[in-house]
Scaffold this motif. Structure first.
Motif, mmCIF file in Angstrom:
data_model
loop_
_atom_site.group_PDB
_atom_site.id
_atom_site.type_symbol
_atom_site.label_atom_id
_atom_site.label_comp_id
_atom_site.label_asym_id
_atom_site.label_seq_id
_atom_site.Cartn_x
_atom_site.Cartn_y
_atom_site.Cartn_z
ATOM 1 N N ASP A 46 1.204 15.690 -11.703
ATOM 2 C CA ASP A 46 1.836 15.131 -10.484
ATOM 3 C C ASP A 46 0.813 14.454 -9.592
ATOM 4 O O ASP A 46 1.179 13.716 -8.685
ATOM 5 C CB ASP A 46 2.478 16.263 -9.651
ATOM 6 C CG ASP A 46 3.210 17.261 -10.522
ATOM 7 O OD1 ASP A 46 4.438 17.321 -10.435
ATOM 8 O OD2 ASP A 46 2.534 17.952 -11.316
ATOM 9 N N ASN A 47 -0.479 14.762 -9.838
ATOM 10 C CA ASN A 47 -1.510 14.249 -8.946
ATOM 11 C C ASN A 47 -2.396 13.217 -9.633
ATOM 12 O O ASN A 47 -3.514 12.957 -9.213
ATOM 13 C CB ASN A 47 -2.379 15.434 -8.471
ATOM 14 C CG ASN A 47 -2.719 15.287 -7.007
ATOM 15 O OD1 ASN A 47 -2.511 14.234 -6.427
ATOM 16 N ND2 ASN A 47 -3.252 16.333 -6.436
ATOM 17 N N VAL A 48 -1.872 12.670 -10.752
ATOM 18 C CA VAL A 48 -2.585 11.608 -11.478
ATOM 19 C C VAL A 48 -1.665 10.388 -11.452
ATOM 20 O O VAL A 48 -0.481 10.502 -11.761
ATOM 21 C CB VAL A 48 -2.860 12.037 -12.939
ATOM 22 C CG1 VAL A 48 -3.450 10.876 -13.730
ATOM 23 C CG2 VAL A 48 -3.796 13.252 -12.972
ATOM 24 N N PHE A 49 -2.193 9.246 -11.035
ATOM 25 C CA PHE A 49 -1.337 8.066 -10.837
ATOM 26 C C PHE A 49 -1.838 6.908 -11.683
ATOM 27 O O PHE A 49 -2.996 6.895 -12.113
ATOM 28 C CB PHE A 49 -1.311 7.708 -9.342
ATOM 29 C CG PHE A 49 -0.850 8.867 -8.512
ATOM 30 C CD1 PHE A 49 -1.779 9.719 -7.915
ATOM 31 C CD2 PHE A 49 0.498 9.176 -8.400
ATOM 32 C CE1 PHE A 49 -1.360 10.836 -7.193
ATOM 33 C CE2 PHE A 49 0.914 10.298 -7.677
ATOM 34 C CZ PHE A 49 -0.013 11.119 -7.086
ATOM 35 N N LEU A 50 -0.930 5.949 -11.921
ATOM 36 C CA LEU A 50 -1.277 4.797 -12.763
ATOM 37 C C LEU A 50 -1.092 3.521 -11.941
ATOM 38 O O LEU A 50 -0.084 3.367 -11.252
ATOM 39 C CB LEU A 50 -0.363 4.758 -13.991
ATOM 40 C CG LEU A 50 -0.468 5.999 -14.888
ATOM 41 C CD1 LEU A 50 0.744 6.110 -15.802
ATOM 42 C CD2 LEU A 50 -1.741 5.968 -15.703
ATOM 43 N N LEU A 89 0.851 -1.199 0.000
ATOM 44 C CA LEU A 89 0.000 0.000 0.000
ATOM 45 C C LEU A 89 0.879 1.239 0.000
ATOM 46 O O LEU A 89 2.107 1.136 0.048
ATOM 47 C CB LEU A 89 -0.902 -0.021 1.247
ATOM 48 C CG LEU A 89 -1.879 -1.203 1.322
ATOM 49 C CD1 LEU A 89 -2.436 -1.360 2.737
ATOM 50 C CD2 LEU A 89 -3.016 -1.021 0.323
ATOM 51 N N ALA A 90 0.238 2.412 -0.078
ATOM 52 C CA ALA A 90 0.986 3.681 -0.005
ATOM 53 C C ALA A 90 0.539 4.399 1.251
ATOM 54 O O ALA A 90 -0.652 4.406 1.589
ATOM 55 C CB ALA A 90 0.691 4.529 -1.228
ATOM 56 N N ARG A 91 1.506 5.012 1.963
ATOM 57 C CA ARG A 91 1.162 5.709 3.210
ATOM 58 C C ARG A 91 1.662 7.152 3.108
ATOM 59 O O ARG A 91 2.860 7.381 2.917
ATOM 60 C CB ARG A 91 1.838 5.001 4.403
ATOM 61 C CG ARG A 91 1.556 5.638 5.744
ATOM 62 C CD ARG A 91 2.130 4.815 6.885
ATOM 63 N NE ARG A 91 3.583 4.990 7.007
ATOM 64 C CZ ARG A 91 4.339 4.276 7.846
ATOM 65 N NH1 ARG A 91 3.791 3.310 8.573
ATOM 66 N NH2 ARG A 91 5.645 4.502 7.926
ATOM 67 N N LYS A 92 0.730 8.093 3.219
ATOM 68 C CA LYS A 92 1.118 9.505 3.226
ATOM 69 C C LYS A 92 1.390 9.887 4.669
ATOM 70 O O LYS A 92 0.574 9.617 5.545
ATOM 71 C CB LYS A 92 -0.006 10.356 2.637
ATOM 72 C CG LYS A 92 0.372 11.814 2.529
ATOM 73 C CD LYS A 92 -0.592 12.563 1.696
ATOM 74 C CE LYS A 92 -0.484 12.155 0.240
ATOM 75 N NZ LYS A 92 -1.403 12.904 -0.598
ATOM 76 N N GLU A 93 2.573 10.476 4.906
ATOM 77 C CA GLU A 93 3.003 10.768 6.275
ATOM 78 C C GLU A 93 3.001 12.277 6.478
ATOM 79 O O GLU A 93 3.766 12.987 5.825
ATOM 80 C CB GLU A 93 4.390 10.165 6.515
ATOM 81 C CG GLU A 93 4.400 8.669 6.167
ATOM 82 C CD GLU A 93 5.741 7.987 6.359
ATOM 83 O OE1 GLU A 93 6.773 8.708 6.500
ATOM 84 O OE2 GLU A 93 5.763 6.741 6.362
ATOM 85 N N GLY A 103 2.398 2.251 -11.253
ATOM 86 C CA GLY A 103 2.883 2.987 -12.440
ATOM 87 C C GLY A 103 3.360 4.396 -12.118
ATOM 88 O O GLY A 103 3.832 5.115 -12.999
ATOM 89 N N GLY A 104 3.225 4.793 -10.846
ATOM 90 C CA GLY A 104 3.728 6.132 -10.474
ATOM 91 C C GLY A 104 2.836 7.249 -10.995
ATOM 92 O O GLY A 104 1.663 7.036 -11.296
ATOM 93 N N ASP A 105 3.404 8.450 -11.093
ATOM 94 C CA ASP A 105 2.592 9.617 -11.461
ATOM 95 C C ASP A 105 2.758 9.977 -12.943
ATOM 96 O O ASP A 105 3.772 9.672 -13.561
ATOM 97 C CB ASP A 105 2.985 10.816 -10.570
ATOM 98 C CG ASP A 105 4.423 11.232 -10.823
ATOM 99 O OD1 ASP A 105 5.323 10.612 -10.240
ATOM 100 O OD2 ASP A 105 4.640 12.134 -11.649
#
Ligand SMILES: CNC(=O)c1c(C)[nH]c(/C=C2\C(=O)Nc3ccc(Cl)cc32)c1C
Length: 288
Positions: free
Chosen positions: A153-157, A34-38, A91-93
């Protein structure tokens, strides 16, 4: 039961920005990545904190295949951090994808541009006009959520190249919304709509303008408006003169981009109108 910090194993950092760092994590229970925004809330004003709470509440009930899924919020009082657990997008941004194509002078295929646009229109349609049950009246009302910070930068794949719109205005609530050019040189001012620059009301048509900027940049590999100073950029955006996307792209695509980049917000299409464009209907269906 309450989710704890130690339920996740911290892996490498995968992104950063005005809102805080994003880290790849592994959920110990099932090994899910998962991804965690800190977010360090010591640095936040009380206004920013309450905005963060409301943005997280928006994210929590926004379930859509093209919006980054919010799973969990963990508060680490010991280190005064807020952790927001979200789906991992392998896929990143999109900004990195565009940058790679620009560096190699390799155009982005038209079908990919249509696919990204179709999925972002679908995500914005859910935000602008998606229906949600209003507790008091027990009636379905439109969400009328505005993204406010749509940019590559705020669109992810994700792993299946599905497009995911990033978190909603979190960056706005965590940073001073006024543009100091140096900090936002990384990209935000390029996507500011004319009405926003003249400090008038932001509404759903401003998200449509930003979407037009994103699609334009996928075709031209450069934003539609470029300048060295904020005042020059503002003048160009308000004047609204945009050169056609490269000739290799169809007139159909050019017309949609031009419509989204109309200076007068009333002349821009709504997501509902965009969803009647045959190519967007086709590509939105395909991802299902
Ligand atoms: C170099 N970084 C990456 O390739 C990257 C990867 C593999 N994932 C991401 C970003 C996210 C990611 O994987 N999940 C996310 C959920 C919300 C938000 Cl705002 C961002 C992300 C990034 C920036």
């Amino acid at each position: 039961q309450d989710v704890q910090m130690e339920d996740y194993e911290a892996l490498e950092s995968i992104g950063s920005g005005s809102f805080g760092m994003i880290r790849k994590v592994r959920r110990k229970a099932d090994g899910q990545i998962l991804a965690r925004k800190e977010i360090d809330f010591r640095k936040m004003t009380s206004k920013e904190k309450e905005q963060l709470v409301s943005e997280v509440n928006i994210l929590k009930d926004l379930k859509h295949p093209n919006i980054v899924e919010f799973l969990e919020r963990v508060i680490d009082r010991e280190h005064s951090f807020i952790y927001i657990i979200m789906e991992y997008c392998e896929g990143g941004d999109l900004a990195t994808v565009i940058k790679r194509h620009r560096e190699r002078s390799v155009p982005i295929p038209e079908d990919f541009v249509w696919r990204v646009m179709a999925q972002l229109v679908s995500a914005l349609d859910e935000c602008h006009c998606g229906l949600v049950l209003d507790e008091e009246t027990q009636k379905m009302i439109p969400r009328h959520i505005l993204h406010r910070d749509l940019k590559p930068d705020n669109v992810f794949l994700d792993a299946k190249k599905n497009v995911k719109l990033g978190d909603f205005g979190l960056s706005r609530s965590l940073t001073d919304p006024k543009l100091n050019f140096a900090k936002t040189y990384v990209g935000t001012p390029y996507y500011m709509s004319p009405e926003l620059l003249s400090e008038s009301l932001y509404d759903s048509k401003s998200d449509i303008w930003s979407l037009g900027c994103v699609v334009y940049e996928m075709c031209a590999l450069l934003p539609p408006f470029l300048a060295d100073t904020q005042s020059e950029l503002t003048a160009k955006i308000k004047y609204g003169m945009v050169s056609r996307i490269p000739n290799r792209y169809s007139e159909e695509l050019n017309q949609v981009v031009k419509a989204m980049l109309q200076v007068d917000p009333r002349r821009r299409p709504t997501t509902t109108e965009l969803l009647t464009v045959p190519k967007l209907q086709l590509f939105a269906k395909q991802q299902e």
